[in-house]
Design an enzyme around this catalytic site. Structure first.
Site, mmCIF file in Angstrom:
data_model
loop_
_atom_site.group_PDB
_atom_site.id
_atom_site.type_symbol
_atom_site.label_atom_id
_atom_site.label_comp_id
_atom_site.label_asym_id
_atom_site.label_seq_id
_atom_site.Cartn_x
_atom_site.Cartn_y
_atom_site.Cartn_z
ATOM 1 N N MET A 175 0.801 -1.216 0.000
ATOM 2 C CA MET A 175 0.000 0.000 0.000
ATOM 3 C C MET A 175 0.845 1.281 0.000
ATOM 4 O O MET A 175 0.535 2.253 -0.677
ATOM 5 C CB MET A 175 -0.943 -0.004 1.202
ATOM 6 N N LYS A 176 1.935 1.286 0.775
ATOM 7 C CA LYS A 176 2.755 2.497 0.879
ATOM 8 C C LYS A 176 3.506 2.810 -0.406
ATOM 9 O O LYS A 176 3.886 3.952 -0.648
ATOM 10 C CB LYS A 176 3.739 2.371 2.036
ATOM 11 N N GLY A 177 3.743 1.798 -1.256
ATOM 12 C CA GLY A 177 4.352 2.036 -2.553
ATOM 13 C C GLY A 177 5.815 2.410 -2.509
ATOM 14 O O GLY A 177 6.553 2.046 -1.584
#
Length: 248
Positions: free
Chosen positions: A129-131
């Site tokens: 999610m944080k990429g």
């Protein structure tokens, strides 16, 4: 001096001088014989005006060298043709909107480090999610169901998961590549997918520091991504590939 792209050589002080620096280790004992062996090897590489800048005894009959020389060979840059990804990159919002409009549903993407590879930095940068580098990972996309299976996933287990989740696309990360193990592992996955009759039903992508698009195509993948890839690169390619397949 005008740069002749049909006869390209390394550049040092003067364009076209062929100046090059190399470092390597030879499995031979330190001494004058090792120095001569280094020079002979460098000549076989096509070097002239060879200088041994540094030579160090590594112990147990190993010697390390740093050498300078001038390369006699050149290449014709004008004849080089390399397969490249031509996908137009969309941003986070465009990707979600495109999926919604084109497919009327979420798409499913699976990512994994397969075989003995335990290095998840690359696949995490795309999936989590944080990429990475200011770009969200695929888990944050509302129109994507992203499954990060982590490291050391057996190819057989990955194929079963692809079938179970009815995946639209699969991302395979390969970081540890000693003795070409990544080539064997990537090839095995393609063979298993073909054996299961689902290879043509998915977009298959591989990535890693020694992966490029040309190598990926040769191994039977739809695309290969190297260092610096972000989620928007991958998602944009997957969407374009799915659209093309739906038109056939």
């Amino acid at each position: 001096m005008e740069n002749d792209l049909s006869q390209v050589k390394p550049y040092g002080d003067t364009l076209g001088d062929g100046a090059i620096q190399l470092s390597f280790t030879l499995p031979i004992p330190y001494g004058e014989e090792a120095r001569e062996a280094c020079i002979q090897l460098a000549k076989k590489m096509g070097l002239e005006e060879i200088q041994i800048y540094h030579m160090k005894d590594l112990g147990i009959n190993y010697t390390f060298f740093i050498i300078y020389g001038k390369l006699i060979h050149s290449i014709d840059f004008t004849t080089i043709r390399v397969p490249k990804l031509e996908t137009k990159r969309m941003d986070f919002y465009q990707i979600n909107e495109k999926i919604k409009n084109e497919f009327k549903r979420k798409i499913t993407i699976i990512g994994a480090c397969t075989g003995t590879d335990a290095h998840t930095v690359g696949i995490d940068a795309i999936m989590n999610m944080k990429g990475f580098n200011g770009e969200y990972g695929l888990e944050r996309y509302p129109m994507i169901d992203a499954y990060n299976l982590g490291s050391q996933v057996k190819n057989e287990d990955l194929v079963q998961k692809i079938i179970e989740l009815k995946a639209d696309a699969v991302l395979v990360s390969q970081v540890v590549t000693q003795k070409g193990v990544h080539l064997k592992n990537l090839t095995e996955l393609v063979e298993l997918l073909e054996g299961a009759g689902i290879r043509k039903k998915i977009i298959l992508i591989c990535g890693g520091p020694r992966i490029n698009h040309e190598t990926a195509l040769e191994l039977g993948y739809d695309a290969g991504f190297g260092a610096g890839t972000v989620a928007t690169d991958v998602a944009s390619f997957i969407i374009e590939g799915m659209i093309k397949r739906s038109m056939k």
